[in-house]
Design an enzyme around this catalytic site. Structure first.
Site, PDB file in Angstrom:
ATOM      1  N   CYS A 166      12.256  -2.000  -1.169  1.00  0.00           N
ATOM      2  CA  CYS A 166      11.707  -0.772  -0.593  1.00  0.00           C
ATOM      3  C   CYS A 166      12.498   0.433  -1.074  1.00  0.00           C
ATOM      4  CB  CYS A 166      11.817  -0.784   0.936  1.00  0.00           C
ATOM      5  SG  CYS A 166      11.029  -2.138   1.786  1.00  0.00           S
ATOM      6  N   CYS A 167      11.792   1.542  -1.289  1.00  0.00           N
ATOM      7  CA  CYS A 167      12.453   2.834  -1.403  1.00  0.00           C
ATOM      8  C   CYS A 167      13.479   2.837  -2.544  1.00  0.00           C
ATOM      9  CB  CYS A 167      13.096   3.155  -0.047  1.00  0.00           C
ATOM     10  SG  CYS A 167      13.552   4.859   0.243  1.00  0.00           S
ATOM     11  N   ILE A 168      14.667   3.373  -2.306  1.00  0.00           N
ATOM     12  CA  ILE A 168      15.692   3.519  -3.327  1.00  0.00           C
ATOM     13  C   ILE A 168      16.255   2.173  -3.789  1.00  0.00           C
ATOM     14  CG2 ILE A 168      17.627   3.732  -1.724  1.00  0.00           C
ATOM     15  CD1 ILE A 168      17.070   5.795  -4.970  1.00  0.00           C
ATOM     16  N   THR A 229       7.713  -0.871  -3.064  1.00  0.00           N
ATOM     17  CA  THR A 229       6.908   0.113  -2.336  1.00  0.00           C
ATOM     18  C   THR A 229       7.753   1.357  -2.094  1.00  0.00           C
ATOM     19  OG1 THR A 229       5.451   0.422  -0.416  1.00  0.00           O
ATOM     20  CG2 THR A 229       7.510  -0.751  -0.022  1.00  0.00           C
TER      21      THR A 229
END
Length: 258
Positions: A166-168, A229
């Site tokens: 997820c994300c970073i 994502t």
């Protein structure tokens, strides 16, 4: 006697109505996927993004997965006062100890994680991925990834087992798995909706391919079995982030079954 036989038959029919379904099919339900969840502390600015971790856990639970949680037993890069967004110079905290807050104390040292014992691995975001699991927050494309994080990513990849990020946290795969496809959302800030859009260029500089996706979507690199994502790379309502994480978890569990 006829009345007795009728009563007996009635009782047999009633008992069979409440019999476990497994008795009719001759087998127990199939166990769910065994998923390793890797955390990086507790708190978005210096550890795991809690809402992302909670969303991952909810969707894994709905998907029937068996989850075991891990974190490295190392000091955090620093401690951030989340009310001010500023480092607390006098404090120090441990990544494993802080991560245990999210999992109600049920957590294992990342050094003990082996791909042989799990079907997939998932990494929620939060700045801990860029500060504690790697040095991306300081060194960008020249970052180093923690040795056990690198080992785990390579083990799961070599075994052909899916990895979700997820994300970073997507930068971890970009750094370790050369040529992998990932997403952190859009590549332009678009008036502040995507405040970390510059991360896409860093991902490209790491030798990975960046794929533009909406916050509610997940990108699947079918060749490498890596699913990503954007999550909180986007400034949006929580339920959109939750839906995107759900899409990622669903794809990871689907890949486990293949």
């Amino acid at each position: 006697m006829a009345a007795v036989r009728a009563l007996g038959a009635s009782r047999l029919r009633a008992a069979s109505a409440f019999a476990p379904r497994a008795a009719f099919h001759g087998s127990a339900p199939r166990p769910g996927a065994r998923v390793a969840l890797v955390l990086s502390g507790c708190g978005v600015y210096d550890g795991t993004e809690l809402q992302e971790a909670a969303a991952v856990l909810v969707h894994l639970s709905r998907g029937g997965a068996e989850v075991q949680t891990f974190a490295p037993d190392i000091p955090q890069m620093h401690v951030v006062d989340h009310t001010k967004g500023q480092p607390s110079e006098s404090e120090s905290r441990n990544v494993l100890t802080e991560s245990a807050r999210i999992t109600r104390g049920k957590i294992t040292d990342l050094a003990r994680l082996s791909a042989a014992n799990h079907d997939a691995a998932i990494f929620p975001g939060g700045f801990g991925a860029a500060k504690n699991l790697s040095t991306f927050a300081v060194d960008g494309k020249d970052c180093r990834v923690h040795e056990d994080v690198e080992r785990v990513l390579k083990e799961f990849h070599k075994a052909g087992k899916p990895i979700g990020l997820c994300c970073i946290a997507s930068v971890l795969a970009a750094k370790v798995l050369h040529g992998v496809e990932v997403t952190v959302g859009h590549e332009q800030e678009e008036g502040g909706r995507w405040p970390y859009a510059g991360t896409a260029e860093a991902i490209k500089a790491l030798g990975a391919k960046h794929c533009v996706k909406e916050v509610t979507e997940a990108h699947v690199d079918k060749k490498n079995k890596v699913v990503t994502t954007p999550a909180f790379m986007c400034e949006t309502e929580l339920h959109h982030v939750h839906d995107g994480i759900g899409a990622m978890v669903k794809k990871v569990l689907e890949l486990c079954a293949k």
